[in-house]
Scaffold this active site. Structure first.
Site, PDB file in Angstrom:
ATOM      1  N   LYS A  77       0.800  -1.168  -0.047  1.00  0.00           N
ATOM      2  CA  LYS A  77      -0.225   0.123   0.039  1.00  0.00           C
ATOM      3  C   LYS A  77       1.013   1.248  -0.028  1.00  0.00           C
ATOM      4  CE  LYS A  77      -4.382   1.123   0.213  1.00  0.00           C
ATOM      5  NZ  LYS A  77      -5.562   0.365  -0.524  1.00  0.00           N
ATOM      6  N   GLY A 128     -20.652   6.923   5.053  1.00  0.00           N
ATOM      7  CA  GLY A 128     -19.715   7.358   3.914  1.00  0.00           C
ATOM      8  C   GLY A 128     -20.231   7.070   2.588  1.00  0.00           C
ATOM      9  N   LEU A 129     -20.219   7.886   1.461  1.00  0.00           N
ATOM     10  CA  LEU A 129     -21.030   7.914   0.276  1.00  0.00           C
ATOM     11  C   LEU A 129     -19.958   8.249  -0.713  1.00  0.00           C
ATOM     12  CD1 LEU A 129     -24.532   9.533   1.646  1.00  0.00           C
ATOM     13  CD2 LEU A 129     -23.942   7.129   1.219  1.00  0.00           C
ATOM     14  N   VAL A 149     -17.859   3.842  -4.320  1.00  0.00           N
ATOM     15  CA  VAL A 149     -18.175   2.508  -3.928  1.00  0.00           C
ATOM     16  C   VAL A 149     -19.670   2.761  -3.311  1.00  0.00           C
ATOM     17  CG1 VAL A 149     -17.618   0.447  -2.897  1.00  0.00           C
ATOM     18  CG2 VAL A 149     -15.755   1.642  -4.074  1.00  0.00           C
ATOM     19  N   ALA A 150     -19.731   3.138  -2.207  1.00  0.00           N
ATOM     20  CA  ALA A 150     -20.889   3.239  -1.368  1.00  0.00           C
ATOM     21  C   ALA A 150     -22.151   3.769  -2.099  1.00  0.00           C
ATOM     22  CB  ALA A 150     -20.907   4.138  -0.359  1.00  0.00           C
ATOM     23  N   TYR A 151     -21.820   4.703  -3.213  1.00  0.00           N
ATOM     24  CA  TYR A 151     -23.014   5.271  -3.916  1.00  0.00           C
ATOM     25  C   TYR A 151     -23.508   3.909  -4.701  1.00  0.00           C
ATOM     26  CZ  TYR A 151     -25.685   7.401  -7.614  1.00  0.00           C
ATOM     27  OH  TYR A 151     -26.758   7.687  -8.416  1.00  0.00           O
TER      28      TYR A 151
END
Length: 346
Positions: free
Chosen positions: A80, A177-178, A181-183
């Protein structure tokens, strides 16, 4: 700054501190393991409070990628990277080219891709200086839809194990959290008939989900207290901690954020509370699975990537079943599965 004696340091093969005066680049690259293949993991751009926080993040995330790639049965090790700074202020072509040159110096021991505040366009700039990047447009592209699909299927696997069905009609889900990915996860959940309760630090992101999916907006702190079926952490990590864990009423924790447990002991606390936890690096592996298919000799195939992502359902089912049989928390079972694969090979 001490590194070797940090709890998060887990015999990492390499930790590189990078700087470039002209572009302002300050970055850390952590290679945790290359036993199964070159280390692969995204680059995160974040305005860390301190250098110590950045080291903490990159060490945890790189180890998580080793385990994520192993459990996803990918021939990748774990790594990472983090770039330190405010994304709204420091992004530039010079910055990403400088980071690309740092990647080139590692000679392929680590491949980077997009993560928080890094786009496919940013990765394309890195690509001007190095071939050691993945997730390029025209190849595997944006990994977000695949991460969202895997997370959605993980929620269904949790319901199947805990309640004996996969019907999400009327199910209440709190999404914290939006981002991208979350959307897409909210889209899947809405189409499946779930009722959404959402929060984010960005009001525009909240407004979009409320409008598109008839979600109910709540405050950042209120998200933990809701009487819902599922808590889906989809922002930064460590939201399952001493101050939040007793507030949760959800019986399933399943989201796309990394490092959701502030400490390993919180996984056992969830188990004792009767909360089914979908280990983060298992449920959110869809993006890295998609990226892997960019390396296929036959060329990238979205169909092959999707089929592989669908296997997350079966992997989580195995973990849930072993957890129940062995009376161990799911995160420990996931770690054991990863360690078995690393030791014995794919």
């Amino acid at each position: 700054m001490a590194v070797f004696n940090k709890v998060e340091f887990d015999n990492h093969e390499q930790v590189v501190f990078c700087a470039d005066k002209e572009s302002g680049l300050k970055a850390i690259i952590a290679v945790h393991s290359t036993k199964l293949g070159p280390a692969v993991g995204g680059c995160r751009l974040w305005d860390y409070v301190s250098d110590e926080d950045a080291v903490y993040d990159v060490l945890r995330l790189s180890k998580g990628m080793t385990y994520k790639n192993a459990v996803a049965r990918l021939p990748f090790g774990g790594g990472k990277s983090v770039i330190i700074g405010n994304a709204k202020e420091i992004k530039s072509e010079a910055l990403f080219r400088a980071f690309g040159r740092q990647l080139e110096r590692l000679s392929g021991s680590y491949y980077s891709a997009e993560d928080v505040n890094i786009t496919c366009a940013d990765v394309a700039i890195m690509n001007k200086e190095t071939d050691y990047v993945l997730g390029l447009e025209g190849k595997s592209g944006n990994p977000s839809p695949f991460t969202a699909l895997g997370t959605f299927l993980g929620i269904k696997a949790a319901f199947q194990h805990q309640r004996g069905h996969q019907d999400l009609s009327g199910v209440k889900v709190a999404v914290q959290g939006l981002g991208a990915v979350a959307y897409t996860l909210c889209k899947y959940l809405h189409e499946a008939g779930a009722e959404l309760f959402v929060t984010d630090i960005n009001q525009a992101s909240i407004d979009r989900v409320v409008t598109d999916f008839k979600a109910t907006a709540v405050s950042i702190d209120e998200i933990y207290d809701l009487d819902v079926d599922v808590y889906a952490p989809c922002a930064l990590g460590a939201t399952i901690n001493d101050s939040t864990i007793e507030r949760l009423k959800a019986t399933i924790v399943a989201g796309c954020a990394n490092n959701q447990l502030a400490e390993g002991r919180h996984g056992e606390i969830l188990r004792q509370k009767g909360v089914l936890y979908a280990p983060d690096y298992v449920i959110n592996a869809g993006g890295i699975i998609n990226v892997f298919y960019e390396t296929s000799p036959e060329g990238y195939s979205a169909q092959a990537a999707t089929k592989h992502v669908e296997g997350i359902f079966d992997t989580l089912t195995e973990i849930f079943t072993r957890s129940e049989a062995e009376q161990k928390s799911t995160h420990l079972i996931a770690d054991e599965l990863a360690q078995e694969i690393i030791a014995n090979g794919l």
